[in-house]
Enzyme design. Sequence first.
Site, mmCIF file in Angstrom:
data_model
loop_
_atom_site.group_PDB
_atom_site.id
_atom_site.type_symbol
_atom_site.label_atom_id
_atom_site.label_comp_id
_atom_site.label_asym_id
_atom_site.label_seq_id
_atom_site.Cartn_x
_atom_site.Cartn_y
_atom_site.Cartn_z
ATOM 1 N N ARG A 177 0.824 -1.240 0.000
ATOM 2 C CA ARG A 177 0.000 0.000 0.000
ATOM 3 C C ARG A 177 0.853 1.282 0.000
ATOM 4 N NH1 ARG A 177 -2.215 -3.715 -1.049
ATOM 5 N NH2 ARG A 177 -4.045 -4.676 -0.126
ATOM 6 N N SER A 227 -10.452 -1.069 4.453
ATOM 7 C CA SER A 227 -9.562 -1.216 5.619
ATOM 8 C C SER A 227 -9.095 0.140 6.119
ATOM 9 C CB SER A 227 -8.329 -2.037 5.243
ATOM 10 O OG SER A 227 -8.734 -3.324 4.886
ATOM 11 N N GLU A 297 -4.205 3.079 6.950
ATOM 12 C CA GLU A 297 -4.124 2.906 5.490
ATOM 13 C C GLU A 297 -4.970 4.022 4.853
ATOM 14 O OE1 GLU A 297 -4.883 -1.041 3.884
ATOM 15 O OE2 GLU A 297 -5.883 -0.142 2.157
HETATM 16 C C1 LIG Z 1 -15.430 -1.455 0.297
HETATM 17 C C2 LIG Z 1 -13.976 -1.154 0.060
HETATM 18 C C3 LIG Z 1 -13.067 -2.191 -0.128
HETATM 19 C C4 LIG Z 1 -11.708 -1.934 -0.354
HETATM 20 N N1 LIG Z 1 -10.854 -2.970 -0.563
HETATM 21 C C5 LIG Z 1 -9.565 -2.722 -0.892
HETATM 22 C C6 LIG Z 1 -8.678 -3.791 -1.234
HETATM 23 O O1 LIG Z 1 -9.038 -4.955 -1.227
HETATM 24 N N2 LIG Z 1 -7.400 -3.487 -1.545
HETATM 25 C C7 LIG Z 1 -6.951 -2.203 -1.560
HETATM 26 O O2 LIG Z 1 -5.779 -1.991 -1.893
HETATM 27 N N3 LIG Z 1 -7.763 -1.171 -1.248
HETATM 28 C C8 LIG Z 1 -9.061 -1.389 -0.921
HETATM 29 N N4 LIG Z 1 -9.885 -0.352 -0.591
HETATM 30 C C9 LIG Z 1 -9.340 1.017 -0.525
HETATM 31 C C10 LIG Z 1 -9.419 1.775 -1.862
HETATM 32 O O3 LIG Z 1 -10.378 1.187 -2.684
HETATM 33 C C11 LIG Z 1 -8.062 1.826 -2.594
HETATM 34 O O4 LIG Z 1 -7.074 2.422 -1.798
HETATM 35 C C12 LIG Z 1 -8.162 2.588 -3.914
HETATM 36 O O5 LIG Z 1 -7.042 2.280 -4.714
HETATM 37 C C13 LIG Z 1 -8.287 4.108 -3.767
HETATM 38 O O6 LIG Z 1 -8.568 4.636 -5.051
HETATM 39 P P1 LIG Z 1 -9.430 5.951 -5.259
HETATM 40 O O7 LIG Z 1 -9.436 6.266 -6.704
HETATM 41 O O8 LIG Z 1 -10.771 5.826 -4.618
HETATM 42 O O9 LIG Z 1 -8.543 7.001 -4.488
HETATM 43 P P2 LIG Z 1 -9.017 8.048 -3.351
HETATM 44 O O10 LIG Z 1 -9.576 7.299 -2.199
HETATM 45 O O11 LIG Z 1 -9.845 9.105 -3.967
HETATM 46 O O12 LIG Z 1 -7.611 8.656 -2.939
HETATM 47 C C14 LIG Z 1 -6.687 7.889 -2.193
HETATM 48 C C15 LIG Z 1 -5.325 8.571 -2.310
HETATM 49 O O13 LIG Z 1 -4.892 8.441 -3.668
HETATM 50 C C16 LIG Z 1 -4.599 9.729 -4.197
HETATM 51 N N5 LIG Z 1 -4.936 9.710 -5.618
HETATM 52 C C17 LIG Z 1 -6.126 9.400 -6.186
HETATM 53 N N6 LIG Z 1 -6.027 9.510 -7.541
HETATM 54 C C18 LIG Z 1 -4.743 9.842 -7.799
HETATM 55 C C19 LIG Z 1 -4.012 10.136 -9.006
HETATM 56 N N7 LIG Z 1 -4.584 10.083 -10.209
HETATM 57 N N8 LIG Z 1 -2.699 10.487 -8.888
HETATM 58 C C20 LIG Z 1 -2.102 10.582 -7.665
HETATM 59 N N9 LIG Z 1 -2.748 10.343 -6.513
HETATM 60 C C21 LIG Z 1 -4.046 9.986 -6.575
HETATM 61 C C22 LIG Z 1 -5.466 10.702 -3.405
HETATM 62 O O14 LIG Z 1 -4.940 12.003 -3.437
HETATM 63 C C23 LIG Z 1 -5.396 10.077 -2.025
HETATM 64 O O15 LIG Z 1 -4.199 10.452 -1.373
HETATM 65 C C24 LIG Z 1 -11.251 -0.590 -0.367
HETATM 66 C C25 LIG Z 1 -12.170 0.463 -0.190
HETATM 67 C C26 LIG Z 1 -13.514 0.194 0.020
HETATM 68 C C27 LIG Z 1 -14.489 1.323 0.194
#
Ligand SMILES: Cc1cc2nc3c(=O)[nH]c(=O)nc-3n(C[C@H](O)[C@H](O)[C@H](O)COP(=O)(O)OP(=O)(O)OC[C@H]3O[C@@H](n4cnc5c(N)ncnc54)[C@H](O)[C@@H]3O)c2cc1C
Length: 313
Positions: A177, A227, A297
């Site tokens: 992560r 998480s 996380e």
């Molecule tokens: C129900 C549920 C289940 C999940 N299960 C998992 C899992 O199994 N494994 C896992 O790894 N994660 C999991 N997550 C967490 C999440 O889905 C991941 O971390 C995901 O990759 C975040 O992506 P996002 O586009 O929503 O980013 P956001 O939540 O919008 O942002 C997260 C971070 O990424 C940065 N960011 C977003 N886009 C960019 C970009 N284009 N360039 C640079 N930085 C950027 C943001 O600034 C922020 O710091 C889960 C979440 C939920 C709600």
Amino acid sequence: MADGLSAELLRRLRATPGLEVKPGEPLARYTTFRIGGPAELLVTVASERALRRLLAALDGVPCQLLGLGSNVLIPDEGLGGVVLRLVGGFRQVRMEETAVEAGAAVPLGRLARLTAEASLSGLEALSGFPSTVGGAVYMNAGSYGTEIRDVLEWATVMDRGGGRRRLTADQLEPSYRRTALQGTGAIVTRARFALSAGDREASLARIEELNRRRWSSLPSGRPNAGSIFRNPEGDYAGRLIEHCGLKGRRSGGARISPKHGNVIVNEQQASAADVLDLMLLARRAVKKKTGIELEPELVLTGSLAECWRHAPA
Ligand SMILES: Cc1cc2nc3c(=O)[nH]c(=O)nc-3n(C[C@H](O)[C@H](O)[C@H](O)COP(=O)(O)OP(=O)(O)OC[C@H]3O[C@@H](n4cnc5c(N)ncnc54)[C@H](O)[C@@H]3O)c2cc1C
């Protein structure tokens, strides 16, 4: 109207093609937690060119990027400066024989289905959580034994000065992560994944099966952010929180899920302060009982990051 941002900056951004500007936009709806106050200014960006012009205009103004908002907690008072979302041209997908290139705003689950439909294998295990391509690259997201690093060939990133670089998966220094992008302000704009020729039906069936497994282990129906804590070496944050008897514990409208100790659900109009309260409680209890210090996380934005750092562990 934004207090801290100058009228001149607003005028410039409004006049820039490819940018849409919304002062005071409530952010809760842009997060899976459904929590958070307004952005001083929400800016949606439709192209790389518009992004470069935006970054040049910002000149030091604080800027928070949001993907699908599935791993962030936004403070109740909202975020000062600019909150940025990628749209339009960042949602393009280009399929090749055994690879796919996708813009940073493409939902990863959608990309996994598109590639499976085209008999390309590799993204199936990454299809079951809400994420953009950019968010997943930034977080080195992963599930069921596959991390983004395993399939990522390269990502293009734009730094805050507008400079553009193509980085290989290794150059991102991915670990659990984590990537070298975190804390740098660099924005992922595009990524290319190396896939292999596969079987359409088998890939689609695997996506279905993994999604079924995932949703049976997570609380469904209540807004959450997956998480909350990173798993410490050799253990699980959820197990440690359960061991401390905290499953089901409430603070205001937030609750540590009775189903999964490492998930906090927004049960009833929870505030960010409610969620932070439960996070601090879990950190203290686990530290006291096991000596292990839990690390988030979840990305704590704005004032929340400071509160976390300064609260007694
Ligand atoms: C129900 C549920 C289940 C999940 N299960 C998992 C899992 O199994 N494994 C896992 O790894 N994660 C999991 N997550 C967490 C999440 O889905 C991941 O971390 C995901 O990759 C975040 O992506 P996002 O586009 O929503 O980013 P956001 O939540 O919008 O942002 C997260 C971070 O990424 C940065 N960011 C977003 N886009 C960019 C970009 N284009 N360039 C640079 N930085 C950027 C943001 O600034 C922020 O710091 C889960 C979440 C939920 C709600």
